[in-house]
Scaffold this motif. Structure first.
Motif, short mmCIF file in Angstrom:
data_model
loop_
_atom_site.label_atom_id
_atom_site.label_comp_id
_atom_site.label_asym_id
_atom_site.label_seq_id
_atom_site.Cartn_x
_atom_site.Cartn_y
_atom_site.Cartn_z
N THR A 91 6.31 -3.24 4.67
CA THR A 91 6.05 -3.75 3.31
C THR A 91 5.14 -4.97 3.36
O THR A 91 4.47 -5.27 2.38
CB THR A 91 7.35 -4.12 2.58
OG1 THR A 91 8.04 -5.11 3.32
CG2 THR A 91 8.22 -2.91 2.36
N TYR A 92 5.13 -5.68 4.48
CA TYR A 92 4.25 -6.84 4.61
C TYR A 92 2.82 -6.43 4.93
O TYR A 92 1.91 -7.24 4.78
CB TYR A 92 4.79 -7.80 5.67
CG TYR A 92 6.08 -8.43 5.24
CD1 TYR A 92 6.09 -9.44 4.30
CD2 TYR A 92 7.29 -7.98 5.74
CE1 TYR A 92 7.28 -10.01 3.87
CE2 TYR A 92 8.48 -8.54 5.34
CZ TYR A 92 8.47 -9.56 4.40
OH TYR A 92 9.64 -10.10 3.98
N LEU A 93 2.62 -5.21 5.37
CA LEU A 93 1.27 -4.73 5.67
C LEU A 93 0.60 -4.10 4.46
O LEU A 93 -0.63 -4.07 4.38
CB LEU A 93 1.31 -3.74 6.82
CG LEU A 93 1.91 -4.27 8.13
CD1 LEU A 93 2.00 -3.14 9.15
CD2 LEU A 93 1.10 -5.42 8.66
N VAL A 94 1.39 -3.58 3.56
CA VAL A 94 0.86 -2.91 2.36
C VAL A 94 0.59 -3.97 1.31
O VAL A 94 1.47 -4.75 0.95
CB VAL A 94 1.87 -1.86 1.84
CG1 VAL A 94 1.34 -1.20 0.58
CG2 VAL A 94 2.17 -0.83 2.90
N ARG A 95 -0.62 -4.02 0.80
CA ARG A 95 -1.01 -5.06 -0.16
C ARG A 95 -0.99 -4.59 -1.61
O ARG A 95 -0.86 -5.39 -2.51
CB ARG A 95 -2.42 -5.58 0.17
CG ARG A 95 -2.45 -6.34 1.45
CD ARG A 95 -1.65 -7.60 1.29
NE ARG A 95 -1.51 -8.28 2.56
CZ ARG A 95 -0.60 -9.18 2.81
NH1 ARG A 95 0.26 -9.51 1.89
NH2 ARG A 95 -0.52 -9.76 3.98
N GLU A 96 -1.13 -3.31 -1.84
CA GLU A 96 -1.12 -2.80 -3.21
C GLU A 96 0.32 -2.75 -3.73
O GLU A 96 1.24 -2.39 -3.01
CB GLU A 96 -1.73 -1.40 -3.27
CG GLU A 96 -3.19 -1.36 -2.89
CD GLU A 96 -4.04 -2.16 -3.85
OE1 GLU A 96 -3.81 -2.08 -5.06
OE2 GLU A 96 -4.94 -2.88 -3.38
N HIS B 178 2.06 -0.85 -6.04
CA HIS B 178 2.79 0.41 -6.20
C HIS B 178 3.17 1.04 -4.87
O HIS B 178 4.33 1.42 -4.69
CB HIS B 178 2.00 1.39 -7.08
CG HIS B 178 1.93 0.96 -8.51
ND1 HIS B 178 3.03 0.89 -9.34
CD2 HIS B 178 0.90 0.54 -9.26
CE1 HIS B 178 2.68 0.47 -10.52
NE2 HIS B 178 1.37 0.24 -10.51
N PRO B 179 2.25 1.17 -3.91
CA PRO B 179 2.67 1.70 -2.61
C PRO B 179 3.71 0.80 -1.93
O PRO B 179 4.61 1.30 -1.24
CB PRO B 179 1.38 1.75 -1.79
CG PRO B 179 0.30 1.83 -2.79
CD PRO B 179 0.78 1.04 -3.97
N ARG B 180 3.62 -0.50 -2.14
CA ARG B 180 4.60 -1.41 -1.55
C ARG B 180 5.99 -1.13 -2.10
O ARG B 180 6.98 -1.15 -1.37
CB ARG B 180 4.23 -2.86 -1.83
CG ARG B 180 5.12 -3.83 -1.09
CD ARG B 180 4.85 -5.26 -1.44
NE ARG B 180 3.45 -5.61 -1.41
CZ ARG B 180 2.87 -6.46 -2.24
NH1 ARG B 180 3.56 -7.06 -3.16
NH2 ARG B 180 1.58 -6.71 -2.16
N ARG B 181 6.10 -0.82 -3.38
CA ARG B 181 7.40 -0.47 -3.97
C ARG B 181 7.95 0.80 -3.35
O ARG B 181 9.15 0.89 -3.08
CB ARG B 181 7.27 -0.29 -5.47
CG ARG B 181 7.14 -1.56 -6.21
CD ARG B 181 7.15 -1.33 -7.71
NE ARG B 181 6.59 -2.48 -8.36
CZ ARG B 181 5.83 -2.43 -9.43
NH1 ARG B 181 5.55 -1.28 -9.98
NH2 ARG B 181 5.35 -3.53 -9.96
N TYR B 182 7.08 1.78 -3.15
CA TYR B 182 7.54 3.04 -2.56
C TYR B 182 7.99 2.85 -1.12
O TYR B 182 9.00 3.41 -0.70
CB TYR B 182 6.44 4.10 -2.62
CG TYR B 182 6.06 4.49 -4.03
CD1 TYR B 182 7.04 4.69 -5.01
CD2 TYR B 182 4.74 4.64 -4.40
CE1 TYR B 182 6.70 5.03 -6.31
CE2 TYR B 182 4.39 4.99 -5.70
CZ TYR B 182 5.37 5.18 -6.64
OH TYR B 182 5.04 5.52 -7.92
#
Length: 119
Positions: free
Chosen positions: A88-93, A95-99
């Protein structure tokens, strides 16, 4: 009795212009928006830390020889939840971070539940 106060002064309001009112409303909305953003960020971090903690504990239990052949897959799922929690710390967007965070929570719940049910 309070000194320096006239009776009824509590009910008197200072007259403000529409521009001052709009500036005050905008400042309030900005403040609330920042508070919501900070609260959501703190909640996401706390949930991610919890899944990472579950993964660290599952890894520790594997190293000390706790899992049996029936509980090992549940420990692996718990470790996978930590991997998703870290990602989750690598994903910046947003919506994808929520998923990714939702997947981490689901894997953590499934893994811990499986460990306790099979133990």
């Amino acid at each position: 009795m309070s000194v320096g106060r006239r009776s009824g002064s509590r009910n008197r309001r200072r007259q403000v212009s529409e521009d001052e009112r709009a500036v005050a409303a905008q400042a309030y909305q900005t403040s609330v928006s920042r508070l919501r953003h900070t609260a959501h960020r703190n909640m996401r971090q706390t949930v991610a830390y919890a899944t990472i903690f579950v993964a660290v504990m599952a890894t520790w239990m594997i190293f000390i020889g706790q899992p049996t052949p029936t509980t090992f897959p549940w420990y692996a799922i718990s470790i996978l939840s930590g991997a998703f929690g870290l990602s989750t710390y690598l994903v910046r967007e947003p919506h994808p971070r929520r998923y990714v965070l939702a997947a981490a929570v689901v894997f953590a719940v499934v893994g811990v539940t499986g460990i306790f049910v099979t133990d």
